[in-house]
Structure formats: structure tokens, C-alpha cells
Scaffold this motif. Structure first.
Motif, PDB file in Angstrom:
ATOM      1  N   GLN A  85      -9.447   5.568  -3.147  1.00  0.00           N
ATOM      2  CA  GLN A  85      -9.574   4.116  -3.112  1.00  0.00           C
ATOM      3  C   GLN A  85      -9.972   3.645  -1.706  1.00  0.00           C
ATOM      4  O   GLN A  85      -9.808   4.380  -0.721  1.00  0.00           O
ATOM      5  N   LEU A 118      -4.226   1.707  -1.419  1.00  0.00           N
ATOM      6  CA  LEU A 118      -3.430   1.701  -2.641  1.00  0.00           C
ATOM      7  C   LEU A 118      -4.026   2.728  -3.585  1.00  0.00           C
ATOM      8  O   LEU A 118      -5.052   2.479  -4.232  1.00  0.00           O
ATOM      9  N   GLU A 119      -3.399   3.875  -3.636  1.00  0.00           N
ATOM     10  CA  GLU A 119      -3.886   4.956  -4.474  1.00  0.00           C
ATOM     11  C   GLU A 119      -3.438   4.722  -5.909  1.00  0.00           C
ATOM     12  O   GLU A 119      -2.289   4.389  -6.167  1.00  0.00           O
ATOM     13  N   LYS A 120      -4.355   4.902  -6.843  1.00  0.00           N
ATOM     14  CA  LYS A 120      -4.054   4.642  -8.246  1.00  0.00           C
ATOM     15  C   LYS A 120      -4.145   5.926  -9.046  1.00  0.00           C
ATOM     16  O   LYS A 120      -4.947   6.813  -8.748  1.00  0.00           O
ATOM     17  N   TYR A 121      -3.345   5.979 -10.091  1.00  0.00           N
ATOM     18  CA  TYR A 121      -3.359   7.153 -10.962  1.00  0.00           C
ATOM     19  C   TYR A 121      -4.728   7.308 -11.619  1.00  0.00           C
ATOM     20  O   TYR A 121      -5.285   6.354 -12.160  1.00  0.00           O
ATOM     21  N   ARG A 122      -5.315   8.475 -11.472  1.00  0.00           N
ATOM     22  CA  ARG A 122      -6.605   8.803 -12.069  1.00  0.00           C
ATOM     23  C   ARG A 122      -7.757   7.984 -11.487  1.00  0.00           C
ATOM     24  O   ARG A 122      -8.833   7.944 -12.065  1.00  0.00           O
ATOM     25  N   GLU A 123      -7.517   7.331 -10.390  1.00  0.00           N
ATOM     26  CA  GLU A 123      -8.597   6.654  -9.662  1.00  0.00           C
ATOM     27  C   GLU A 123      -8.484   7.040  -8.195  1.00  0.00           C
ATOM     28  O   GLU A 123      -7.966   6.291  -7.371  1.00  0.00           O
ATOM     29  N   HIS A 127       0.845  -1.204   0.000  1.00  0.00           N
ATOM     30  CA  HIS A 127       0.000   0.000   0.000  1.00  0.00           C
ATOM     31  C   HIS A 127       0.876   1.248   0.000  1.00  0.00           C
ATOM     32  O   HIS A 127       1.947   1.269   0.614  1.00  0.00           O
ATOM     33  N   ASN A 128       0.407   2.300  -0.680  1.00  0.00           N
ATOM     34  CA  ASN A 128       1.226   3.502  -0.812  1.00  0.00           C
ATOM     35  C   ASN A 128       0.667   4.704  -0.058  1.00  0.00           C
ATOM     36  O   ASN A 128       1.227   5.791  -0.124  1.00  0.00           O
ATOM     37  N   ARG A 148       1.520   9.746   1.507  1.00  0.00           N
ATOM     38  CA  ARG A 148       1.551   9.017   0.242  1.00  0.00           C
ATOM     39  C   ARG A 148       2.997   8.724  -0.072  1.00  0.00           C
ATOM     40  O   ARG A 148       3.827   9.637  -0.076  1.00  0.00           O
ATOM     41  N   ASN A 149       3.302   7.453  -0.336  1.00  0.00           N
ATOM     42  CA  ASN A 149       4.692   7.044  -0.569  1.00  0.00           C
ATOM     43  C   ASN A 149       5.625   7.578   0.520  1.00  0.00           C
ATOM     44  O   ASN A 149       6.721   8.074   0.240  1.00  0.00           O
TER      45      ASN A 149
END
Lengths: 114, 117
Positions: B104, B96-101, B29-30, B50-51
Motif C-alpha cells: 500500500q 495501512l497494510e490490508k489483507y490481500r492488498e 497506520h499499522n 507491522r503492528n
């Protein structure tokens, strides 16, 4: 504030009955999520519905979203005693800073009696 | 099942003492979040990473609270000095954060129940 408000605050039903909880929010959202919290435990994610979706199902759960009314409902069908918990809606939006944030509502306490 | 682990589960201490709460996020997870839950205020976001980089801690009282991620497997929330009004349940969550989503689902630990006497 974007905070969701659940309605009712508390709900008491018998096993086998359906339970409906509602959530209203104030600003535009990317998605809306429902979580369950059992006593003394952390929140557990149940279902996510995107802003371009109107209805979603997962097992005995049915979620609807009406973005024109800024509201959502969670229906639990054929409830069981194990469904006794607090249920929270959480709205997802992007702040001006680009930070993505979930804002949780105040919760509905559901009691399912055997 | 992968889980977020929080320690300690319970903490009772006297006001003025330092309190450190720890969280092990789910591997891979980020994002990591710290929340505080009370009957009066509900669930409040304190900090967001984040990260491992702190992106938002606007919900946190800066004079006494600090949040860090020394590495990807450990997040800490410290209160120094603690006050009775800090009594609450503190939750850590990871995602888990996703690009353009965005936004989460978040996975919560079972919390640290903190009592400041």
C-alpha cells in the motif's frame, strides 16, 4: 535486484510543456507506485497502478504500465513550476519470506522553468 | 491532513556519539518503515514494522543500528556508536497494510538530516 531505474536522470522543460519519465524494473510486481520529492522534504505518494492495470489517470498525471516489458511511464501534462521535484517509481513485491517491500528507483530530477 | 512527524529535523554530532531519531506515524497506520537516503545509494530500506512487530531489518547494520516501536505512536532508530559514513537523511514512513492488498502507499515524514563529524 528488483530496483527500478528511472529515465531520464534529469529533465528540464518550460512551463506548459509535458514531462514524461520512464521506469524499468526486473522482477514480477504486485503494483507500481510513483512518488514525488521536493527539495528537503519527504516523498509524497502520487499514484498506484496494479499489475493488472495498463493505464491510470489522476488530474494532470497519467501512468502506464507494461508488464511484458517491465516498464512504466509517468506523464505530467501542462507542467507548472511547482512540479519541479524528483520523481521516483517504486515497485511492490512479496519476498520469499512473505515480507512486502517497496523498492524505490533512482529518481528523475524534473526542472520546470517559468 | 494527518502527517508523519520526525524529530529532530537536523542533527550534527561527533563520531562515537549516540544518535536517536524519533517518528510518530499516522494514527491508525499499522506499518512503519525506516529508510536512509544518500546521493550515492539512493533510498535504502533499513527496517520494517507491522503492528509494532519488527518484520525485517536486513538492511540495517546490526552492530550499531537498532530500531524499536515502544508503542503505536512512537518509532525510534538509534545509532551507537555513530560514524561519519552514517551521514544521510533518514526517513520514517507509515502505511495501512490490508489483507490481500500488499504494498500500500507509504506516507513519509520530512526526515532527519544527520551529519556525523
Amino acid at each position: 535486484s528488483q530496483q527500478g531505474e528511472e529515465d531520464p536522470q534529469a529533465l528540464s522543460i518550460q512551463e506548459g510543456e509535458n514531462a514524461t519519465m520512464n521506469c524499468s524494473y526486473k522482477t514480477s510486481i504486485n503494483n507500481l507506485q510513483w512518488y514525488r520529492q521536493n527539495s528537503g522534504r519527504g516523498l509524497v505518494h502520487l499514484i498506484l497502478i496494479r499489475s493488472n492495470e495498463r493505464e491510470k489517470h489522476s488530474g494532470r498525471l497519467r501512468v502506464t504500465l507494461d508488464t511484458s516489458k517491465k516498464s512504466s511511464s509517468l506523464l505530467i501534462t501542462a507542467s507548472r513550476a511547482a512540479d519541479t521535484a524528483s520523481y521516483f517509481c517504486a515497485t511492490g513485491g512479496i519476498m520469499n519470506t512473505g515480507f512486502q517491500k517497496l523498492v524505490f528507483g533512482t529518481g528523475t530530477r524534473l526542472l520546470v522553468s517559468p | 491532513d494527518a502527517r508523519v512527524t520526525q524529530t529532530p529535523r537536523h542533527k550534527v554530532t561527533e563520531m562515537g556519539q549516540e544518535v536517536t531519531m524519533r517518528c510518530q506515524p499516522i494514527l491508525g497506520h499499522n506499518t512503519v518503515f525506516w529508510y536512509r537516503q544518500t546521493m550515492m545509494q539512493g533510498l535504502e530500506l533499513l527496517a520494517y514494522f507491522r503492528n509494532r512487530a519488527p518484520l525485517d531489518d536486513s538492511g540495517m547494520p546490526k552492530d550499531r543500528f537498532s530500531a524499536e516501536m515502544p508503542d503505536a505512536t512512537l518509532a525510534t532508530l538509534k545509532i551507537q556508536p555513530s560514524e561519519p559514513r552514517d551521514s544521510a537523511v533518514y526517513f520514517c514512513a507509515s502505511g495501512l497494510e490490508k489483507y490481500r492488498e500488499p504494498n500500500q502507499p507509504q506516507h513519509f515524514g520530512d526526515g532527519t538530516r544527520l551529519s556525523i563529524l
